[in-house]
Design a protein around this motif. Structure first.
Motif, PDB file in Angstrom:
ATOM      1  N   THR A  26       0.676  -0.919  -0.065  1.00  0.00           N
ATOM      2  CA  THR A  26      -0.136  -0.171  -0.314  1.00  0.00           C
ATOM      3  C   THR A  26       1.021   1.218  -0.290  1.00  0.00           C
ATOM      4  O   THR A  26       2.177   1.285   0.712  1.00  0.00           O
ATOM      5  N   LYS A  65       1.395   5.698  -0.507  1.00  0.00           N
ATOM      6  CA  LYS A  65       0.201   6.803  -0.050  1.00  0.00           C
ATOM      7  C   LYS A  65       0.925   8.171  -0.225  1.00  0.00           C
ATOM      8  O   LYS A  65       2.294   8.014  -1.060  1.00  0.00           O
ATOM      9  N   GLU A 119      -4.904  13.291  -2.641  1.00  0.00           N
ATOM     10  CA  GLU A 119      -4.441  12.365  -1.925  1.00  0.00           C
ATOM     11  C   GLU A 119      -4.361  11.064  -3.290  1.00  0.00           C
ATOM     12  O   GLU A 119      -5.511  10.462  -3.404  1.00  0.00           O
ATOM     13  N   TYR A 120      -3.735   9.878  -2.961  1.00  0.00           N
ATOM     14  CA  TYR A 120      -3.756   8.554  -3.504  1.00  0.00           C
ATOM     15  C   TYR A 120      -3.025   7.840  -3.047  1.00  0.00           C
ATOM     16  O   TYR A 120      -2.332   7.632  -2.331  1.00  0.00           O
ATOM     17  N   LYS A 121      -3.862   6.488  -3.079  1.00  0.00           N
ATOM     18  CA  LYS A 121      -3.999   5.429  -1.956  1.00  0.00           C
ATOM     19  C   LYS A 121      -3.866   4.600  -3.129  1.00  0.00           C
ATOM     20  O   LYS A 121      -4.636   3.971  -3.817  1.00  0.00           O
ATOM     21  N   ALA A 122      -2.952   3.397  -3.475  1.00  0.00           N
ATOM     22  CA  ALA A 122      -2.196   2.849  -4.320  1.00  0.00           C
ATOM     23  C   ALA A 122      -2.239   1.476  -3.478  1.00  0.00           C
ATOM     24  O   ALA A 122      -1.282   1.753  -3.213  1.00  0.00           O
ATOM     25  N   GLU A 123      -2.863   0.213  -4.359  1.00  0.00           N
ATOM     26  CA  GLU A 123      -2.629  -0.875  -3.521  1.00  0.00           C
ATOM     27  C   GLU A 123      -1.748  -2.009  -4.183  1.00  0.00           C
ATOM     28  O   GLU A 123      -2.247  -1.880  -6.300  1.00  0.00           O
ATOM     29  N   GLU A 169      -5.800  -1.371  -7.024  1.00  0.00           N
ATOM     30  CA  GLU A 169      -6.844  -0.286  -6.530  1.00  0.00           C
ATOM     31  C   GLU A 169      -6.721   0.158  -6.466  1.00  0.00           C
ATOM     32  O   GLU A 169      -5.273   0.190  -6.087  1.00  0.00           O
ATOM     33  N   LEU A 170      -6.650   2.171  -7.060  1.00  0.00           N
ATOM     34  CA  LEU A 170      -6.740   3.139  -6.880  1.00  0.00           C
ATOM     35  C   LEU A 170      -7.750   4.094  -6.283  1.00  0.00           C
ATOM     36  O   LEU A 170      -8.394   3.857  -6.564  1.00  0.00           O
ATOM     37  N   GLU A 171      -7.556   4.671  -4.754  1.00  0.00           N
ATOM     38  CA  GLU A 171      -8.114   5.862  -3.808  1.00  0.00           C
ATOM     39  C   GLU A 171      -8.242   6.823  -4.575  1.00  0.00           C
ATOM     40  O   GLU A 171      -6.553   6.939  -4.106  1.00  0.00           O
ATOM     41  N   ILE A 172      -9.044   7.672  -4.671  1.00  0.00           N
ATOM     42  CA  ILE A 172      -8.518   9.979  -4.810  1.00  0.00           C
ATOM     43  C   ILE A 172      -8.927  10.217  -3.995  1.00  0.00           C
ATOM     44  O   ILE A 172     -10.274  10.380  -4.243  1.00  0.00           O
ATOM     45  N   HIS A 173      -8.989  10.813  -2.747  1.00  0.00           N
ATOM     46  CA  HIS A 173      -9.411  11.296  -2.151  1.00  0.00           C
ATOM     47  C   HIS A 173      -8.859  12.906  -2.607  1.00  0.00           C
ATOM     48  O   HIS A 173      -7.868  13.638  -2.356  1.00  0.00           O
TER      49      HIS A 173
END
Length: 102
Positions: free
Chosen positions: A72, A74, A83-87, A97-101
């Motif tokens: 993971t 960040k 902010e990006y959280k890439a798995e 997975e890529l989460e964008i906040h």
């Protein structure tokens, strides 16, 4: 007379509200992102390279965690406040997975 006074008062309040909302909002200074240094993990460089395929170049890596075969990462883009959280699957070297906040 009362109607004229009420109308004048209402118009002055509208002008005051328009002036106060028209002012530029003050931006809070962005906290500098700390770079992750001295990570001694076998898949660190490959996982970062895989995540960078979807994360913008100006985003700074500030967090790295690994659990089983998932890394993971960040990232933070201080200019765009995103902010990006890439798995990343470190065995297949694939972005899971890529989460964008923002």
């Amino acid at each position: 007379m009362k109607k004229l006074l009420a109308l004048t008062s209402a118009l002055s309040m509208l002008v005051f509200a328009g002036v106060s909302f028209a002012a530029e909002p003050q931006q809070a200074p962005a906290a500098p992102a700390k770079k992750v240094v001295k990570v001694n993990h076998a898949t660190y460089k490959a996982s970062v390279a895989t995540a960078r395929t979807e994360v913008p170049e100006q985003a700074v890596l500030y967090g790295f965690e690994t659990e089983k075969n998932i890394d993971t990462l960040k990232f933070r883009d201080n200019d765009a406040y995103i902010e990006y959280k890439a798995e990343v699957d470190n065995i297949l070297n694939k972005l899971v997975e890529l989460e964008i906040h923002g």
